[in-house]
Design an enzyme around this catalytic site. Structure first.
Site, short mmCIF file in Angstrom:
data_model
loop_
_atom_site.label_atom_id
_atom_site.label_comp_id
_atom_site.label_asym_id
_atom_site.label_seq_id
_atom_site.Cartn_x
_atom_site.Cartn_y
_atom_site.Cartn_z
N GLY A 272 36.63 38.39 34.49
CA GLY A 272 36.83 39.69 33.86
C GLY A 272 38.30 39.99 33.58
O GLY A 272 38.67 40.37 32.46
N GLU A 358 43.76 41.82 42.18
CA GLU A 358 42.38 41.38 42.35
C GLU A 358 42.34 39.85 42.52
O GLU A 358 41.47 39.30 43.17
CB GLU A 358 41.51 41.81 41.16
CG GLU A 358 40.04 41.89 41.50
CD GLU A 358 39.19 42.64 40.48
OE1 GLU A 358 38.32 43.41 40.88
OE2 GLU A 358 39.41 42.44 39.26
C1 G6Q Z 1 37.47 41.32 37.00
C2 G6Q Z 1 36.37 41.88 37.75
C3 G6Q Z 1 35.97 43.29 37.35
C4 G6Q Z 1 35.04 43.36 36.15
C5 G6Q Z 1 34.42 44.76 36.11
C6 G6Q Z 1 33.52 44.96 34.95
O1 G6Q Z 1 37.92 40.22 37.15
O2 G6Q Z 1 35.32 40.99 37.75
O3 G6Q Z 1 37.06 44.13 37.12
O4 G6Q Z 1 35.71 43.07 34.99
O5 G6Q Z 1 33.74 45.01 37.31
O6 G6Q Z 1 32.46 44.06 34.99
P1 G6Q Z 1 31.51 43.85 33.77
O7 G6Q Z 1 32.30 43.34 32.64
O8 G6Q Z 1 30.44 42.92 34.22
O9 G6Q Z 1 30.94 45.22 33.43
#
Ligand code: G6Q
Length: 546
Positions: A272, A358
């Site tokens: 993400g 993170e």
């Molecule tokens: C990033 C994390 C987290 C993720 C969000 C949104 O590395 O995994 O910040 O991007 O929780 O997740 P979704 O894109 O699955 O909604």
């Protein structure tokens, strides 16, 4: 036994750095610069379109040698190659980590489970380009036949911070006749304020979610659908013209009611927080156009190649990662300040907070053993010069060591009057003041009364990097983000942690799911929490009704 299989603190370079630190503590930047008049030119490198001056760090040639030895003893080179090859370096999730494939040029081949992912990436980029152009020229019409003028990205975390940051950073290149907004918080205020002055007939939502299950995003997406239905006469068919999705989860996207033809795909090997250059960047592409988006990707790629091929001594991300380790583990520094002297980068520190913290806020090694050294520092910052009138006091005269990254561009995008020279003078003045300070004798020589002298002394010896590029272009932004991505990788590889998972965000999510019905139910719930949480829930239930 290979050196890199020794625990980090047992490696010869780490031990040597421990002893060396006792020596470095006795030195000052004043002394180091006085002894080596060419230090400011010597300890600086050009790479991938950036000039990094690292001479104002608390390092000598010996420190650099030992830090690079530490990288070698940690097998950094093989770890880099493993990531670029598509090995499953995200061990706890058993995934490849291939954000570098998102910006690999067409024609390159990177295989994941036998499939060339670069071809898949290019296919999605082409689809994004067609869609973006249709929206930008007004060919993509809303349900009532009006052209789309407003784009709202709904996402959170990695599906929000990159797009917001990139939109702000590249606003200069954006289509100013369109409005771009970003809704992330489950706090309804975020959605209401983002939509209150917009016409649903001219508004398109991009539902950005890798999983398409995230509570905040799904709650906001449901409100968006309702807002559209209310504003467009209630016909569910209207949704198809006003909602597209970016996701890895086709089934959930269809279930929500979005035509899978309007879904832009990415893959589980894109984390993400490493996804702003995937389809998650769709809002960015609509804002700046496909050509500028391609230039952004090219900037990322140039830094990727620099990271992969440059010797460690000349490798910007490696050096920056090593300095962070030096200050975190040997000086006990708790934080790193990131200070962009560029208004367009006002959201860059917030973006970096997720990328860095993170990724490297981890307490166990890849093998699951508790680390015996500090890992990821706290990243924070604000754009200059605003910070100077706020928290810089503590950096200059407080009791903590705060390594700083100053980021600046030689050419402004908005040349008016004397602004840019004044801005840049402040960059150079701050790094100079932090490094060299002002001694008691210098303060006295200005005629300061003796009692005031200690207050006006600047001890100096505060380390900083200065990162300079020519101009904030899409390519420069790509390079800058990749610089930090790979600096984070370097740190994580040496700390031997998984920089690509985020188990630490799970527990709170799980508990919230349990508490939601306890807040919503009509009759008094039988609560089984600790006494504090139970009392808070009871108090909230009472207060919300009064
Ligand atoms: C990033 C994390 C987290 C993720 C969000 C949104 O590395 O995994 O910040 O991007 O929780 O997740 P979704 O894109 O699955 O909604």
């Amino acid at each position: 036994m290979a050196i890199f299989s020794l625990p980090l603190t047992e490696r010869p370079a780490w031990k040597a750095l421990r002893t060396h630190y006792d020596f470095i503590r006795t030195l000052s930047l004043r002394r180091l610069f006085a002894d080596d008049p060419k230090r400011g030119e010597r300890l600086a490198i050009d790479g991938a379109g950036f000039y990094l001056d690292y001479s104002k760090n608390l390092v000598t040639d010996e420190t650099l040698k030992l830090l690079i030895k530490l990288a070698e003893e940690s097998d950094l080179r093989s770890r880099i190659e493993a990531m670029f090859r598509g090995d499953k370096v995200n061990v706890t999730e058993n995934r490849s980590v291939l954000h570098i494939a998102l910006r690999a040029p067409r024609g390159m081949s990177i295989l994941v489970d036998g499939e060339n992912v670069v071809a898949q990436v290019q296919g999605v980029l082409d689809k994004m380009s067609i869609f973006s152009e249709r929206v930008r020229v007004g060919e993509w019409k809303g349900y009532t036949g009006k052209r789309i003028r407003n784009i709202i990205n709904i996402g959170i975390g990695g599906s929000d911070l990159g797009p917001v940051m990139a939109y702000e950073a590249l606003k200069y290149y954006s289509d100013r006749s369109m409005t771009f907004r970003f809704v992330s918080n489950v706090d309804g205020t975020d959605f209401v304020e983002a939509t209150r002055d917009l016409d649903p007939a001219e508004t398109l939502f991009i539902g950005s979610s890798k999983t398409f299950t995230t509570l905040e995003t799904m709650t906001n997406a449901a409100s968006a659908r309702q807002w559209l239905l209310n504003g467009l006469g209630g016909d569910p068919k209207a949704i198809a013209k006003h909602f597209v999705a970016v996701s890895t989860n086709r089934a959930k996207v269809s279930e929500f009611g979005i035509d899978p033809a309007n879904m832009f795909e990415f893959w589980d090997w894109v984390g993400g927080r490493y996804s702003m250059d995937s389809a998650i960047g769709l809002s960015t592409m609509v804002a700046i156009g496909p050509d500028h988006f391609r230039a952004l990707l090219e900037g990322f790629h140039v830094m990727d190649e620099h990271f992969r091929t440059a010797p460690f001594e000349e490798n910007l991300p490696v050096l920056m990662g090593l300095f962070t380790i030096w200050y975190t583990d040997f000086f006990g520094a708790q934080t790193v300040a990131v200070l962009p002297y560029e208004q367009y980068l006002k959201r860059f520190p917030a973006y970096l907070q997720q990328l860095t913290m993170e990724s490297n806020g981890k307490h166990v090694t890849l093998e699951g053993a508790k680390v015996t050294y500090d890992t990821g520092p706290i990243y924070w910052g604000e754009p200059g010069t605003n910070g100077q009138h706020s928290f810089y006091q503590l950096i200059h005269q407080g009791t903590r060591l705060i390594p700083c990254d100053f980021i600046a561009f030689a050419q402004t995008l908005n040349p008016i009057g004397r602004h840019h020279d004044i801005l840049m003078a402040n960059v150079f003045a701050q790094t100079e003041a932090l490094a060299f300070g002002k001694t008691a004798d210098e303060v006295r020589a200005e005629g300061t009364p003796e009692w005031l002298v200690p207050h006006r002394v600047f001890e100096g010896n505060r380390p900083s990097n200065t990162i300079l590029a020519e101009r904030l272009t899409p390519a420069a932004l790509g390079g800058l983000v990749a610089l930090y991505e790979h600096s984070v990788f370097t740190q994580g590889a040496i700390w031997n942690i998984d920089s690509f998972d985020q188990w630490g965000v799970e527990l709170g999510k799980l508990l919230a799911q349990r508490i939601i019905p306890e807040l919503e139910r009509k009759d008094d719930p039988d609560l089984k929490h600790d006494s504090s949480t139970t009392a808070l829930i009871h108090r909230y239930r009472k207060m919300k009704e009064s």
